[in-house]
Scaffold this motif. Structure first.
Motif, PDB file in Angstrom:
ATOM      1  N   MET A 234       7.747  -4.209  10.684  1.00 56.90           N
ATOM      2  CA  MET A 234       6.700  -3.341  10.166  1.00 56.90           C
ATOM      3  C   MET A 234       7.223  -2.599   8.939  1.00 56.90           C
ATOM      4  O   MET A 234       8.382  -2.196   8.902  1.00 56.90           O
ATOM      5  CB  MET A 234       6.273  -2.339  11.248  1.00 56.90           C
ATOM      6  N   ASP A 235       6.367  -2.441   7.931  1.00 63.33           N
ATOM      7  CA  ASP A 235       6.756  -1.704   6.737  1.00 63.33           C
ATOM      8  C   ASP A 235       6.173  -0.289   6.776  1.00 63.33           C
ATOM      9  O   ASP A 235       5.581   0.128   7.769  1.00 63.33           O
ATOM     10  CB  ASP A 235       6.329  -2.453   5.471  1.00 63.33           C
ATOM     11  N   PHE A 236       6.329   0.459   5.683  1.00 58.79           N
ATOM     12  CA  PHE A 236       5.862   1.845   5.643  1.00 58.79           C
ATOM     13  C   PHE A 236       4.372   1.959   5.959  1.00 58.79           C
ATOM     14  O   PHE A 236       3.953   2.777   6.783  1.00 58.79           O
ATOM     15  CB  PHE A 236       6.122   2.456   4.258  1.00 58.79           C
ATOM     16  N   LYS A 241      -0.873   2.795   9.374  1.00 58.36           N
ATOM     17  CA  LYS A 241      -2.051   2.139   9.954  1.00 58.36           C
ATOM     18  C   LYS A 241      -2.069   2.259  11.480  1.00 58.36           C
ATOM     19  O   LYS A 241      -3.109   2.525  12.080  1.00 58.36           O
ATOM     20  CB  LYS A 241      -2.070   0.662   9.553  1.00 58.36           C
ATOM     21  N   MET A 242      -0.919   2.049  12.096  1.00 56.67           N
ATOM     22  CA  MET A 242      -0.857   2.077  13.552  1.00 56.67           C
ATOM     23  C   MET A 242      -1.103   3.485  14.095  1.00 56.67           C
ATOM     24  O   MET A 242      -1.820   3.662  15.087  1.00 56.67           O
ATOM     25  CB  MET A 242       0.502   1.572  14.027  1.00 56.67           C
ATOM     26  N   SER A 243      -0.526   4.497  13.467  1.00 59.20           N
ATOM     27  CA  SER A 243      -0.724   5.863  13.956  1.00 59.20           C
ATOM     28  C   SER A 243      -2.175   6.297  13.788  1.00 59.20           C
ATOM     29  O   SER A 243      -2.732   6.995  14.632  1.00 59.20           O
ATOM     30  CB  SER A 243       0.212   6.836  13.228  1.00 59.20           C
ATOM     31  N   ASP A 244      -2.812   5.857  12.694  1.00 63.04           N
ATOM     32  CA  ASP A 244      -4.228   6.179  12.492  1.00 63.04           C
ATOM     33  C   ASP A 244      -5.103   5.459  13.506  1.00 63.04           C
ATOM     34  O   ASP A 244      -6.100   6.011  13.991  1.00 63.04           O
ATOM     35  CB  ASP A 244      -4.664   5.799  11.079  1.00 63.04           C
ATOM     36  N   ALA A 329      -5.457  -3.110  12.843  1.00 62.55           N
ATOM     37  CA  ALA A 329      -4.331  -2.440  12.187  1.00 62.55           C
ATOM     38  C   ALA A 329      -3.007  -3.122  12.525  1.00 62.55           C
ATOM     39  O   ALA A 329      -2.159  -3.338  11.649  1.00 62.55           O
ATOM     40  CB  ALA A 329      -4.274  -0.971  12.604  1.00 62.55           C
ATOM     41  N   ALA A 330      -2.832  -3.484  13.797  1.00 66.72           N
ATOM     42  CA  ALA A 330      -1.575  -4.089  14.237  1.00 66.72           C
ATOM     43  C   ALA A 330      -1.336  -5.435  13.559  1.00 66.72           C
ATOM     44  O   ALA A 330      -0.241  -5.704  13.058  1.00 66.72           O
ATOM     45  CB  ALA A 330      -1.579  -4.262  15.752  1.00 66.72           C
ATOM     46  N   THR A 331      -2.356  -6.267  13.536  1.00 63.16           N
ATOM     47  CA  THR A 331      -2.173  -7.601  12.943  1.00 63.16           C
ATOM     48  C   THR A 331      -1.978  -7.534  11.439  1.00 63.16           C
ATOM     49  O   THR A 331      -1.299  -8.384  10.859  1.00 63.16           O
ATOM     50  CB  THR A 331      -3.363  -8.512  13.279  1.00 63.16           C
ATOM     51  N   LYS A 332      -2.551  -6.540  10.790  1.00 66.17           N
ATOM     52  CA  LYS A 332      -2.334  -6.371   9.348  1.00 66.17           C
ATOM     53  C   LYS A 332      -0.943  -5.791   9.061  1.00 66.17           C
ATOM     54  O   LYS A 332      -0.386  -6.030   7.993  1.00 66.17           O
ATOM     55  CB  LYS A 332      -3.394  -5.435   8.761  1.00 66.17           C
ATOM     56  N   ALA A 333      -0.427  -5.033  10.003  1.00 68.88           N
ATOM     57  CA  ALA A 333       0.810  -4.297   9.765  1.00 68.88           C
ATOM     58  C   ALA A 333       2.061  -5.092  10.102  1.00 68.88           C
ATOM     59  O   ALA A 333       3.158  -4.720   9.687  1.00 68.88           O
ATOM     60  CB  ALA A 333       0.798  -3.007  10.584  1.00 68.88           C
TER      61      ALA A 333
END
Length: 574
Positions: A234-236, A241-244, A329-333
């Motif tokens: 995972m990047d920055f 994204k995940m926390s949101d 969000a997870a799959t994009k991140a």
């Protein structure tokens, strides 16, 4: 939840062909009357009085189906349309999420996968990485450092590395952080994407990612001896994204803190962190503990524990909107290995982790000591071998009650002497070169003492035997269990140690062919010693550093002093 299929949903078709109705019994097979409306009116005039209306009504009743049948027909059509629309939307959603996932193949260099237990179940070892790459304008904005270089290329460094172990029976899990400043041997690697390669070198463990995800996986395996089945990177922007997506993560700090490097600024107490604030918290090196990466691993554990508790809390995973936002969000991140490269496989991994109670998820940090060459770098401490062995041997660091295991074993049987305290003299009684060295290395990697030595037997041997000195029977049984040696091959001698003579019945490998071996139990008390172990059910505050680890306007300060001085700086969570 119903699993979606692997292909697009098909559309049902109905045949338009109808059979010709047969005449009812007693009816004449006569031609139909002709003549249009005039003929109809003439026929009506010839009918008995009142008969035409009755007959008309009867005909109408015969032509129109009953109301109940009409309702059923309309309902069936509506359901068919609904099913087709829902299935189409589901397939679009599935394909949309699959299209988000970036996956690459890996091989940890172990030459094999996890061993199944007696019930055919296998554990899972997952390497979680957080990359510091600024490979997009978004990551440049979040991470900084692009003012002169611009958007950067390459994989960056793995500034967060956690080995996540899920037990074979899914009853417990261990999450072990490896500090980014750890010095180790990076093996020869080549990144298939960039073509960048190395012949191998001694350096910081996080730098291996520059040569591809597989190189980072191989480096962790070489350091720990733990087979790595999968990875997640995972990047920055992924953290944001995940926390949101989960609506923020609740964390606590035990004092005012302002890390002028990560820009985290929080007042003492509990806060719900979203977006950039969440990233600032997990990136903070100077705000917590001793102001190094060792303190940061603990605060990351606090953050992840809180996130896991939220995942498991009522409503998070049962709210369709929340699930969609989280999945999207997870799959994009994420970047993952090809073994996790579909939504179905990621859901399976999440389901396996969800089976583990939070009280049996243990977060630890690899024990370290100062690098003798560079005081600003660390190397694994001796106790780290026990921690590595518990993970490699699928041992739990907690009991079924969730408390720390005092003396765990792979079979829940008490062991008098931990493997880490047992040294073995391994002698080669075969003509096969290097057999003693291979077995000795296997024992050390399995958690036995590094004092294990090798040599050649005085005479050749057809049968493998283990001779033990007075009072060392328990140690011998632990060794025999680890290599699958039958008790009949143990014998007491007059020496003071343990001598394993390898016979021609054991020509290869580190466990005897056909032996009922199980991993050598590691000392879990040693495994958790100085490992900052805590379970995910524990809600605790991150300890703000009391050292002058930050600087404000050129003046060195503690994070708390910096918080009070930076009155014009807005808090991260407001």
């Amino acid at each position: 939840m119903t699993d979606l299929g692997d292909g697009p949903v098909g559309h049902a078709t109905r045949s338009r062909t109808r059979g010709v109705p047969r005449p009812r019994a007693g009816e004449a097979d006569e031609p139909l009357p002709t003549g249009g409306r005039a003929a109809s009116r003439a026929a009506a005039r010839q009918a008995p009085r009142g008969g035409s209306r009755a007959a008309g009504r009867a005909a109408t009743r015969r032509k129109q189906p009953p109301r109940g049948r009409r309702v059923l027909k309309i309902t069936a059509i509506s359901l068919s349309v609904l099913i087709m629309v829902t299935a189409g939307a589901g397939w679009w959603f599935y394909e949309h999420l699959n299209g988000n996932i970036n996956s690459v193949p890996i091989d940890d260099g172990a030459g094999g996968k996890e061993k199944a237990d007696a019930f055919g179940r296998t554990p899972i070892n997952l390497l979680v990485m957080g990359s510091d790459a600024r490979s997009s304008t978004t990551d440049c904005k979040l991470g900084g450092g692009c003012s002169t270089t611009g958007v950067q290329s390459g994989n960056g460094n793995a500034d967060v590395e956690m080995v996540v172990h899920i037990s074979a029976d899914r009853s417990n899990a261990t999450v072990m952080s490896i500090p980014r400043d750890t010095m180790t041997q990076v093996p020869a690697c080549k990144d298939p994407k960039s073509g960048q390669s190395t012949a191998g070198y001694y350096g910081q463990i996080n730098s291996a990612l520059q040569y591809g995800q597989e190189c980072q996986v191989k480096t962790v395996h070489a350091l720990t001896g733990i087979t790595i089945d999968h990875f997640v990177q995972m990047d920055f922007s992924g953290v944001v994204k995940m926390s949101d997506a989960v609506g923020g993560v609740s964390v606590c700090v035990d004092a005012d803190v302002y890390d002028t490097y990560s820009h985290l600024k929080l007042a003492k107490g509990t806060h719900t962190l979203k977006g950039t604030a969440a990233l600032e918290f997990v990136r903070s090196r100077h705000g917590f503990g001793d102001g190094s990466d060792l303190g940061r691993t603990v605060s990351q554990h606090i953050f992840l524990s809180a996130m896991i508790r939220k995942f498991k809390s009522a409503g998070t995973l049962t709210n369709p909107s929340a699930v969609y936002n989280l999945a999207d969000a997870a799959t994009k991140a994420l970047t993952v290995d090809t073994g996790l490269g579909t939504v179905k496989k990621l859901i399976g991994l999440a389901a396996d982790l969800d089976k583990v109670p939070t009280k049996r998820m243990t977060f630890t940090t690899m024990q370290t000591g100062a690098d003798p060459v560079n005081a600003n770098r660390v190397v694994p401490a001796a106790a780290a071998k026990s921690l590595f062995a518990t993970i490699a041997n699928d041992q739990s660091l907690t009991s079924s009650s969730g408390k720390k295991s005092a003396a765990a074993t792979a079979t829940a049987t008490a062991v008098a002497v931990p493997a880490a305290k047992i040294a073995v003299t391994v002698e080669n009684g075969t003509s096969i070169s290097g057999r003693a060295s291979t077995v000795a290395t296997g024992l050390i990697d399995g958690g036995f003492s590094s004092g294990t030595t090798t040599g050649n037997a005085s005479v050749s041997a057809t049968t493998t035997t283990l001779t033990y000195g007075t009072g060392l029977k328990a140690e011998a049984q632990t060794v025999a269990k680890a290599i699958g040696l039958a008790s009949s091959h143990l014998k007491q001698g007059t020496g003071t140690g343990l001598t394993l003579v390898i016979g021609t019945d054991w020509p290869s490998g580190t466990t005897l062919p056909g032996g009922s071996s199980s991993p050598a139990p590691a000392d879990t008390k040693a495994a958790t010693s100085n490992a900052k172990a805590a379970t995910a059910d524990q809600s605790k505050c991150a300890e703000v550093s009391t050292y002058k680890t930050v600087s404000l306007n050129g003046v060195a300060m503690t994070p708390t002093q910096a918080y009070r001085a930076a009155t014009n700086k807005k808090d991260s969570a407001s």
